[in-house]
Enzyme design. Structure first.
Site: not given
Ligand code: COA
Length: 175
Positions: A28, A52, A101, A139
């Protein structure tokens, strides 16, 4: 000393980089540093992903993010609730920045980008390719390694490492 992204001219606009940042990783930070070189101001929006369950509170995620980018004086981290496009309007931002990504993020980013454009046509989403060495970092991966006492120091800023270790110690697992 705090430094702006670069001395080169930047686009005279504010950009919002939204995310869960649970927690922020060097992947990030790389995106933030590059966005800070392009835009006049970058507002990092610490939001809530609908599905989440976060490891850190929203305020803790914001604080860790702010500390991780404290070397950039045109970047600020703020919490937000609700739609990201409304947060952009509050901040007078016409650009949403996201990191991509390889193929991992394309489907979800495509859907989110299209939805945001449909509800707010004046706001553009701009993608930055994640650095090759950080393509696999996420993460969740950091938290998984931490939960099994692995070494993840090279993936996260020092403040994140300390906070993650402390949190796992409080929970009585991992770290
Ligand atoms: N380096 C490392 N990891 C990266 C990365 C990078 N450069 N770019 C993305 N990731 C990873 C993150 O670590 C994260 O990993 P995780 O799934 O293991 O937690 C994952 O990619 C994506 O997370 P993030 O970029 O933080 O965003 P998100 O998918 O959790 O989305 C919001 C969060 C807040 C942006 C989004 O849910 C949102 O906008 N919500 C508000 C409602 C809304 O407006 N929705 C859109 C319109 S319908």
């Amino acid at each position: 000393m705090a430094a702006k992204g670069s001395d080169q001219p930047r686009v005279g606009m504010t950009a919002v980089y939204p995310g869960s940042f649970d927690p922020v990783t060097y992947g990030h930070v790389d995106i933030v540093e590059r966005a800070a070189r392009v835009f006049d101001k970058v507002v990092l929006g610490v939001g809530r992903h609908p599905s989440k369950r976060c490891f850190f509170s929203q305020e803790e995620r914001r604080r860790l993010l702010q500390e991780s980018v404290s070397h950039l004086d045109n970047v600020v981290a703020e919490s937000f609730d609700g739609l990201v496009v409304n947060f952009c309007k509050d901040k007078d931002a016409r650009v949403i920045v996201r990191g991509l990504r390889a193929t991992l993020d394309f489907e979800s980013e495509f859907q989110m980008g299209q939805a945001n454009r449909d509800i707010a046509p004046d706001i553009e989403t701009i993608f930055f390719f994640c650095a090759p060495h950080g393509q696999f970092i996420s993460s969740s991966l950091v938290k998984e390694i931490a939960s099994h006492q692995g070494d993840y120091r090279r993936y996260v800023p020092a403040c994140v490492y300390e906070a993650t270790e402390k949190r796992f110690a409080e929970l009585g697992t991992g770290g």
